[in-house]
Design an enzyme around this catalytic site. Structure first.
Site, PDB file in Angstrom:
ATOM      1  CB  CYS A  13      -0.826   0.046   1.142  1.00 40.10           C
ATOM      2  SG  CYS A  13      -0.143   0.189   2.748  1.00 40.10           S
ATOM      3  CB  CYS A  32      11.045 -13.555   2.411  1.00 45.18           C
ATOM      4  SG  CYS A  32       9.507 -12.797   2.525  1.00 45.18           S
ATOM      5  CB  CYS A  52       4.555 -13.955   2.860  1.00 51.67           C
ATOM      6  SG  CYS A  52       5.977 -12.871   2.254  1.00 51.67           S
ATOM      7  CB  SER A 309       0.965  41.915  19.937  1.00 47.98           C
ATOM      8  OG  SER A 309       1.623  42.077  18.951  1.00 47.98           O
ATOM      9  CD  GLU A 316       1.161  49.000  17.438  1.00 50.70           C
ATOM     10  OE1 GLU A 316       2.342  48.501  17.122  1.00 50.70           O
ATOM     11  OE2 GLU A 316       0.529  48.839  18.567  1.00 50.70           O
ATOM     12  CG  ASP A 345       2.698  45.056  26.772  1.00 46.89           C
ATOM     13  OD1 ASP A 345       2.089  44.479  27.701  1.00 46.89           O
ATOM     14  OD2 ASP A 345       3.807  45.323  26.638  1.00 46.89           O
ATOM     15  CG  ASP A 511       3.332  42.509  14.156  1.00 45.58           C
ATOM     16  OD1 ASP A 511       3.432  41.932  15.075  1.00 45.58           O
ATOM     17  OD2 ASP A 511       4.354  42.623  13.368  1.00 45.58           O
ATOM     18  CG  ASP A 734      11.895  38.014  15.288  1.00 45.89           C
ATOM     19  OD1 ASP A 734      12.670  38.516  15.751  1.00 45.89           O
ATOM     20  OD2 ASP A 734      11.051  38.959  14.386  1.00 45.89           O
TER      21      ASP A 734
END
Length: 1034
Positions: A13, A32, A52, A309, A316, A345, A511, A734
């Site tokens: 498979c 085998c 087998c 954040s 921002e 923050d 961000d 980072d």
């Protein structure tokens, strides 16, 4: 020899063969050693001959457990569920313990009501990316109702495989009429049964890999590698010539240039060789849906926490943050598996109220996006697109709904803008909330922790009554005297809060100005993280950064295409890309400091007394449980009744059965608290590898504990910021965080979907761009001077050599600014003094210089060829490498040494002098003075003066001096051309006169001024006596 045959996938498979219950490779046939997996053995035993496929020998059941047992499959299928239940019980007991807000000695951990049955130490809990990580294999898509394993079928194994292939081809529409293959074997199975299982092709498709690694064509990558080797050889001969041919009358200039060139060569090697194995990747979202989202069943996709954040809403804008949050809430992912956490923050009431408005608008925006498949799902970007928004839209009421939604969004913008205008002036008594109470965050440096759940799975419904993803506002506690570690500390607080409230096994960080541009971005990452084979060792999936609002020419290389489309692809072929701070999906367990699952080494089947080819197979040895150095010898936990108290966590020094060595060491209460802090709920969440919160936890308990884990003193005497979470010690947390994970042996994935996953904004002003580069370079210098420097950290671990070279390049590149500044000064010195760094060369020696320049150009051209980067983008990157190198990188080196060695934190501030309104790119032409502009400006002036002086001197001395002048002029023009974008930014916008005209006007005016002094016929020429005739007596 036998063991070599056993290596590789199943020959029937194609799946992995897997391991038996004792951790050894599964062996089906002991005659085998034909490689076959358990699923194929089971199928053959039930509906086939039980023999087998290679040697036709009957499968036997061995006591060692190497051949297939029915009990083994049941253990494999239910082992994960049992272990998850065990983890859940541990977490529940830890939750009901007394909440500890102080140190470990203040409170005792409760005893666990947990029964642990001794088991094989090798049966450790595998690290998996999805719940119930069991191997589900669909058997061969054909059946024989007459055969049930009692009697062998008439067809041979080969004929049955051919029948299966015929059926596969018919499903895909490739079988010719008549239902026969080229071999003429008839598909008797389909004819006898009359019908085929329609679900089997879908199940077979779901078993396929969720992603694929695409290597570059050899016609593109091989010439690239050959040019790199040739360039190395040419560099060797070039330096041999330079060292053996010094310039006698300019020895100082010659030696200085040699030192600079050697540094440039080393920098090129560090940058070039990590790009030796570039690759591309493809994902299969349809297979992901077939495997984890079956129709009529709950979705099995892993939950996802998303972190946003922000700090200062004045720098921002809240509207940008709101658009980012709205794109998250409308993402194409099961709503009950998405939770958005917004970290404020700066503890600004403006951000809090903006999130409140955003949650209300989301009730209308989210269903609109999902009903009409809107892209992108940030309303500001969507409504400002200058495209045909009716394309591919067939719903009759779409236009009406869009107009109504646009009006709703404009009203939402007005409300947010009103909040911003109100926040411009802070009241003397501080901000007051709507209920009349003072805002707890009036003092941004001294305030308690705050958490507000705006939307939840139980209470947050949209306008159509459907559930919305969870939206949580978080502002961690801040007090004077504590080091809060800026963004890294805020991200670690989000990790702990999310672990207490939702505890998703994966999380994405963005961000505040990076919105989701591709609503299927989360699914793209799950194609890697939830892949049962690839995902086990993946710590994070990094997406490239793409930006809006950049000028068409990209004057200051804001798109950074060379890095994201060349360097990152190269690293993906080694151990994975570096973490770049945003647009990254993490595995929570990797950020907790755990190591990836170790690959079990396959032991030889031969004994040790004789060579392997002379000895038959031996019974594999049972692996012994490894004891940690810190572990104490204790008895295994005995199985007890559920109402009896088991041993306390303090007594479990060797850990709990079912965990690997690292987790066994951390299972004790003391080690847990030393690493993760004093929170029973959080410690319980760490045990739940596949995520989730304790079932018995109440929302009040969880919120109370969430406030506790974001307190100032929570991280004291723990490993947060050192080994766990975002790593402290650098402003570029980072790079440092990704490096720590790679050093533990994890690998990362670079995902570049056709439609960009995320988009953000970038500073297009010259001064802002230089300050951004300064911060990045300063972080690299801090890492270089820390104990985590890649030059000496992590040796003896699992960090690959080329990956280490890439990390070394990320921390030493700022130091290139020193030789670069000196090298850019040399042309002016040569032109002003009449000396040069190279002696007069012969025709043969000139071949090395020509070959070096050609190899440099060839390397760039072939890189652009296999990466798809345009020549203009490549040239802008080269220009800004010089601009940033002689300005921001230089200041970063100085500031880094002052900060680390002398403790002096020097900040370079930017002051705006003016702006032009009414232009989309007005900021591009805005002049902001900063000290970073001084070094490049000085280089421009002295090189322009040197060009003028050199040309004037050549005109004065005649044609014989023009030959040596060309090399010096070429050198000077190389500097001026690279600094040309800086000169344009320095001069600002001209009303009509192009900048190039102004530059050449100044240059030519200077030359003609000097020439006029030289040849002006109106000047009186005074000639003295001829000293050769008169001598000294004249």
């Amino acid at each position: 020899m036998e063991s070599s045959q056993h290596d590789g996938p199943c020959q029937i498979c194609g799946d992995d063969i897997g391991l038996s219950s004792n951790g050894q490779p599964f062996v089906a046939c002991r005659q085998c050693y034909f490689p076959v997996c358990k699923a194929c053995v089971e199928y053959e035993s039930q509906v086939g001959t039980g023999a087998c496929a290679n040697c036709k020998h009957k499968y036997e059941l061995h006591a060692g457990g190497h051949t297939y047992h029915k009990e083994e499959e049941m253990d494999d299928e239910h082992g994960g569920e049992l272990r998850d239940e065990k983890n859940q019980q541990i977490a529940d007991v830890m939750l009901h313990g007394q909440m500890s807000y102080g140190r470990a000695e203040d409170h005792d951990m409760p005893r666990m009501v947990q029964t642990i049955e001794p088991q094989d130490p090798s049966e450790t809990l595998p690290i998996s990316s999805k719940p119930g990580n069991t191997k589900k294999i669909h058997p061969f898509p054909y059946s024989n109702e007459d055969n049930h394993g009692d009697s062998p079928p008439e067809n041979t194994w080969k004929e049955r495989v051919v029948n299966w292939k015929m059926k596969q081809e018919k499903w895909h529409g490739r079988l010719p009429e008549g239902g026969h293959t080229n071999g003429g074997v008839k598909n008797t199975d389909i004819e006898e049964n009359g019908v085929e299982d329609e679900e089997s092709p879908m199940m077979d498709e779901a078993r396929q890999p969720l992603s694929r690694k695409v290597s570059l064509p050899s016609s593109r990558i091989n010439p690239y590698r050959m040019v790199i080797i040739c360039r190395l050889v040419i560099l060797g001969f070039f330096f041999r010539y330079r060292l053996m041919n010094p310039v006698a009358h300019a020895y100082g200039l010659w030696l200085t240039s040699i030192i600079c060139e050697v540094w440039f060569a080393l920098s090129w090697i560090l940058d070039q060789f990590p790009k030796w194995f570039p690759i591309n990747r493809e994902t299969y979202l349809d297979r992901l849906a077939l495997r984890y989202e079956k129709e009529g069943e709950p979705s099995l996709l892993a939950p996802m926490d998303i972190f946003v954040s922000t700090v200062d809403p004045m720098k921002e804008p809240p509207l940008n943050t709101a658009n980012t949050v709205l794109s998250i809430l409308a993402v194409d992912y099961p709503v009950d598996k998405v939770s958005c956490y917004v970290s404020d923050d700066g503890s600004a009431m403006l951000t809090f109220e903006a999130m409140s408005e955003t949650s209300e608008f989301a009730r209308k925006w989210v269903p609109f996006c999902k009903n009409y498949n809107i892209e992108p799902r940030a309303p500001e970007v969507y409504f400002s697109q200058k495209i045909d928004y009716l394309k591919d839209k067939v719903q009759p009421n779409f236009v009406k709904e869009r107009r109504a939604m646009k009006r709703e969004y404009e009203e939402f913008k007005v409300r947010v803008n009103a909040l911003v205008a109100k926040a411009q002036k802070v009241p003397e008594e501080g901000w007051i909330m709507k209920d009349g109470t003072p805002w707890p965050g009036n003092n941004s440096r001294d305030h308690p922790g705050m958490i507000q759940v705006f939307l939840g799975h139980s209470g947050g419904l949209d306008a159509e009554g459907n559930e919305l993803p969870r939206l949580v506002y978080v502002s961690r506690e801040k007090r004077p005297g504590f080091n809060h570690h800026k963004k890294a500390g805020a991200m670690n607080a989000l990790v702990r809060v999310s672990a207490v409230l939702t505890n998703a096994p994966f999380f994405l960080n963005l961000d505040c100005d990076h919105y989701i541009n591709n609503s299927k971005a989360l699914r793209e990452s799950m194609c890697f993280l939830m892949d049962p084979i690839v995902g086990r060792k993946v710590c994070y999936v990094q997406f490239p950064q793409r930006f809006d609002g950049i000028d068409a020419n990209d004057r200051y290389a804001n798109r950074n295409t060379v890095f994201f489309d060349i360097n990152m692809k190269g690293l993906d072929g080694v151990q994975g890309p570096v973490y770049v701070g945003t647009g990254c999906v993490f595995r929570r367990q990797a950020l907790y400091g755990y190591e990836p699952p170790h690959k079990v080494k396959k032991q030889s089947m031969a004994c040790d007394c004789l060579p392997g080819f002379l000895c038959g197979p031996s019974r594999p040895k049972k692996p012994k449980a490894k004891k940690s150095k810190k572990a104490k010898t204790t008895k295994p936990l005995a199985k007890t009744s559920s109402n009896m108290s088991a041993s306390n966590l303090e007594n479990i020094e060797e850990g709990v059965e079912g965990y690997d060595d690292d987790k066994a060491l951390l299972m004790s209460k003391k080690n847990f608290e030393n690493r993760f802090g004093h929170s029973s709920v959080f410690l319980g969440s760490v045990l739940l590898e596949h995520g989730g919160v304790p079932h018995s936890a109440s929302p009040a308990e969880l919120l109370k504990e969430a406030i506790h884990v974001i307190s100032c003193g929570y991280e004291d005497k723990t490993e947060w910021g050192q080994e766990i979470g975002w790593i402290y010690g650098s402003v570029t947390e980072d790079i440092l965080t990704g490096f720590k994970m790679h050093a533990r042996g994890w690998r990362s994935i670079y995902c570049m979907p056709p439609r960009a996953a995320f988009k953000g904004t970038a500073p297009i002003n010259l001064s802002d761009r230089l300050n951004q580069v300064l911060r990045w370079a300063l972080g690299s210098v801090e890492i270089f001077l820390s104990r985590h420097c890649p030059l000496w950290y992590g040796f003896g671990g699992r960090l690959k050599l080329l990956e280490r070279l890439a990390y070394i390049n990320t921390i030493v590149y700022p130091f290139t600014s020193i030789p670069l500044l000196v090298y850019c000064t040399l042309p002016a010195i040569c032109l002003l003094t009449g000396k040069f760094i190279i002696p007069t060369i012969s025709n043969f020696a000139s071949l090395w210089f020509i070959s070096l320049f050609l190899s440099i150009f060839a390397t760039g051209i072939l890189e652009m060829r296999w990466s798809g980067v345009g020549i203009e983008e490549w040239w802008r990157n080269e220009q800004f490498w010089v601009i940033g190198g002689v300005s921001a990188h230089l200041f970063a080196v100085i500031q880094g040494f002052l900060k680390v060695l002398a403790g002096i934190d020097t900040n370079f501030t930017v002051t705006a002098k003016g702006s032009e309104e009414g232009d989309e790119f007005a900021e591009l032409y805005m002049f902001k003075w900063t000290s970073l502009l001084v070094p490049p400006t000085t280089l421009l002036v002295i090189n322009l003066v040197g060009v003028v002086a050199g040309i004037s001197d050549a005109l004065n001395n005649g044609y014989s001096s023009w030959g040596p002048l060309f090399g010096k002029l070429f050198f000077a023009f190389w500097v001026i051309v690279h600094l040309y974008p800086f000169l344009k930014g320095l001069m600002g916008r001209q009303n009509r006169t192009p900048t190039i005209v102004v530059v050449w006007s100044v240059l030519l005016a200077s030359i003609f001024s000097l020439l006029w002094v030289k040849i002006d016929p109106f000047l009186v020429r005074v000639t003295g006596p001829d000293t050769k005739i008169c001598g000294v007596n004249c």
